[in-house]
Design a protein around this motif. Structure first.
Motif, PDB file in Angstrom:
ATOM      1  N   CYS A  65       1.279  -1.527  -0.526  1.00 38.21           N
ATOM      2  CA  CYS A  65      -0.562   0.007  -0.028  1.00 38.21           C
ATOM      3  C   CYS A  65       1.354   1.236   0.021  1.00 38.21           C
ATOM      4  CB  CYS A  65      -1.197   0.039   0.960  1.00 38.21           C
ATOM      5  SG  CYS A  65      -2.942   0.764   0.777  1.00 38.21           S
ATOM      6  N   VAL A  66       1.308   1.734  -1.635  1.00 38.25           N
ATOM      7  CA  VAL A  66       2.173   2.355  -1.175  1.00 38.25           C
ATOM      8  C   VAL A  66       1.527   4.020  -1.543  1.00 38.25           C
ATOM      9  CG1 VAL A  66       4.218   1.675  -3.224  1.00 38.25           C
ATOM     10  CG2 VAL A  66       1.413   3.010  -3.695  1.00 38.25           C
ATOM     11  N   ASN A  67       0.529   3.948  -0.767  1.00 41.03           N
ATOM     12  CA  ASN A  67      -0.112   5.292   0.018  1.00 41.03           C
ATOM     13  C   ASN A  67      -1.371   4.760   0.126  1.00 41.03           C
ATOM     14  OD1 ASN A  67      -0.078   8.139  -0.273  1.00 41.03           O
ATOM     15  ND2 ASN A  67      -2.349   7.951  -1.229  1.00 41.03           N
ATOM     16  N   GLY A  68      -2.017   5.742   1.645  1.00 39.48           N
ATOM     17  CA  GLY A  68      -3.813   5.848   1.906  1.00 39.48           C
ATOM     18  C   GLY A  68      -3.394   3.832   3.413  1.00 39.48           C
ATOM     19  N   SER A  69      -4.818   2.864   3.081  1.00 39.42           N
ATOM     20  CA  SER A  69      -4.293   2.102   4.262  1.00 39.42           C
ATOM     21  C   SER A  69      -5.975   1.189   3.032  1.00 39.42           C
ATOM     22  CB  SER A  69      -4.819   1.951   5.189  1.00 39.42           C
ATOM     23  OG  SER A  69      -6.160   2.592   5.387  1.00 39.42           O
ATOM     24  N   CYS A  70      -5.692  -0.681   3.364  1.00 40.30           N
ATOM     25  CA  CYS A  70      -6.350  -1.039   2.905  1.00 40.30           C
ATOM     26  C   CYS A  70      -6.394  -2.699   3.726  1.00 40.30           C
ATOM     27  CB  CYS A  70      -6.640  -1.993   1.354  1.00 40.30           C
ATOM     28  SG  CYS A  70      -5.349  -2.172   1.074  1.00 40.30           S
TER      29      CYS A  70
END
Length: 136
Positions: A65-70
């Motif tokens: 996850c290179v940006n944000g989240s999951c």
């Protein structure tokens, strides 16, 4: 994740940086445990959308996850667990028969996937009951 053996692992990447910022280098057979044949990324996914719903027979992947989240639900046919990906300096390594579902995408999420093979539809198991049969 301790019961998932080596087929599922969190990988911590080496961060280089100084007062200008940070950099992570992903290299085949060094920071990524296979030869990278394909890279793709998922973005602009709505927060209430779920993706994935499949397993692979042979493909190895690292999800970052290179940006944000999951969140990633992983299932080996016997046990399930959920992994939060929310840092660009950590990747989730998956190989073999692991069912995956991605969900709870943050508004700005970019999920990058590094794959050991080119796209091959015959490697996918898209039906959960078929997945369970192959796990036995």
């Amino acid at each position: 994740m301790k019961n998932f053996s080596r087929a599922v692992q969190l990988i911590d990447f080496n961060v280089k940086g100084d007062d200008r910022g940070s950099l992570i280098s992903l290299e085949r057979n060094i920071s990524i445990p296979f030869d990278i044949q394909r890279v793709y990324y998922i973005f602009d996914t709505k927060t209430d959308v779920k993706r994935g719903f499949h397993a692979h027979r042979n493909l190895k992947q690292v999800l970052v996850c290179v940006n944000g989240s999951c969140q990633i639900l992983i299932d080996n046919g016997k046990e399930k667990t959920t992994v939060l990906l929310d840092s660009p300096n950590q990747g989730l390594y998956l190989e073999g028969l692991i069912w995956r579902e991605m969900f709870a995408f943050s508004e700005n999420c970019v999920l990058m996937v590094l794959a050991s093979e080119l796209y091959d539809e015959s490697d996918y198991i898209r039906n959960y009951e078929d997945f369970i049969k192959e796990c036995q």
